[in-house]
Scaffold this active site. Structure first.
Site, PDB file in Angstrom:
ATOM      1  N   VAL A  27      51.540  87.258  62.133  1.00  0.00           N
ATOM      2  CA  VAL A  27      50.439  88.130  62.542  1.00  0.00           C
ATOM      3  C   VAL A  27      49.122  87.634  61.945  1.00  0.00           C
ATOM      4  CG1 VAL A  27      49.520  90.494  62.451  1.00  0.00           C
ATOM      5  CG2 VAL A  27      51.965  90.128  62.811  1.00  0.00           C
ATOM      6  N   CYS A  28      49.175  87.137  60.724  1.00  0.00           N
ATOM      7  CA  CYS A  28      47.954  86.727  60.004  1.00  0.00           C
ATOM      8  C   CYS A  28      47.077  85.756  60.790  1.00  0.00           C
ATOM      9  CB  CYS A  28      48.299  86.157  58.634  1.00  0.00           C
ATOM     10  SG  CYS A  28      49.174  87.334  57.568  1.00  0.00           S
ATOM     11  N   PRO A  29      47.622  84.686  61.387  1.00  0.00           N
ATOM     12  CA  PRO A  29      46.732  83.776  62.102  1.00  0.00           C
ATOM     13  C   PRO A  29      46.072  84.414  63.322  1.00  0.00           C
ATOM     14  CG  PRO A  29      49.022  83.077  62.364  1.00  0.00           C
ATOM     15  CD  PRO A  29      48.996  84.183  61.344  1.00  0.00           C
ATOM     16  N   GLU A  31      45.087  87.538  63.521  1.00  0.00           N
ATOM     17  CA  GLU A  31      43.983  88.344  62.992  1.00  0.00           C
ATOM     18  C   GLU A  31      42.813  87.470  62.560  1.00  0.00           C
ATOM     19  OE1 GLU A  31      45.622  92.178  60.784  1.00  0.00           O
ATOM     20  OE2 GLU A  31      46.142  90.302  59.771  1.00  0.00           O
ATOM     21  N   LEU A  32      43.114  86.401  61.841  1.00  0.00           N
ATOM     22  CA  LEU A  32      42.055  85.534  61.329  1.00  0.00           C
ATOM     23  C   LEU A  32      41.318  84.842  62.468  1.00  0.00           C
ATOM     24  CD1 LEU A  32      43.827  84.054  58.189  1.00  0.00           C
ATOM     25  CD2 LEU A  32      42.271  86.014  58.321  1.00  0.00           C
TER      26      LEU A  32
END
EC number: 1.11.1.26
Length: 168
Positions: A27-29, A31-32
């Protein structure tokens, strides 16, 4: 390039501090990347963006150099392996040692004006963040006015008073 960031870095300008659990995840990439897509709009609002995880800055560099998605990022990626920043913002998961998914809007005085914590599997929407910043800036620049739910730039605001009680 590596830079030093401290809590003083958040003073004198509007800032967004976006914590995420870990590099090289799922999920992090997304969002970033979404945050990068809104970065120009945030800069136009005078906002500096900082992302942070408990990874080291070397891990950030490795991720930035190896991922097409993360390679697009031009805002600061803070390494917090000591967990100090994550702990100070109360987003550190003491069991896993990872930061929770937390977003903070910080005004030029260094005061948090909005905070949001999401569960690990729930990504954030940067366009909503842009609107929250516009609302925070509006309220700061217009004392005595507040922004109601779903407020968009140009919409009417409210002026709290006894005359308004029970009429909304």
């Amino acid at each position: 390039e590596f830079i030093e960031v401290s809590e003083e870095s958040f003073k004198g300008q509007w800032s967004v501090l976006c914590f995420y659990p870990a590099d090289f995840t799922f999920v992090c990439p997304t969002e970033l990347e979404d945050l990068q897509n809104e970065y120009a709009a945030l800069k136009e609002l005078g906002v500096e963006v900082f992302s942070a995880s408990t990874d080291t800055h070397f891990t950030h560099k490795g991720w930035h150099d190896s991922s097409e998605t993360i390679g697009k990022i031009t805002y600061a990626m803070i390494g917090d392996p000591s967990q100090t920043l994550s702990r100070n913002f109360d987003v550190l998961n003491e069991v896993s040692g990872l930061a929770d998914r937390g977003t903070f809007i910080i005004d030029p005085d260094g005061v948090v004006q909005a905070a949001e914590i999401n569960a690990e599997g729930i990504g954030r929407d940067a366009s909503t963040l842009v609107n929250k910043i516009k609302a925070a800036q509006y309220v700061r620049n217009n004392p005595g006015e507040v922004c109601p739910a779903k407020w968009q730039e140009g919409d009417e605001t409210l002026k709290p008073s006894l005359d308004l009680v029970g009429k909304i």
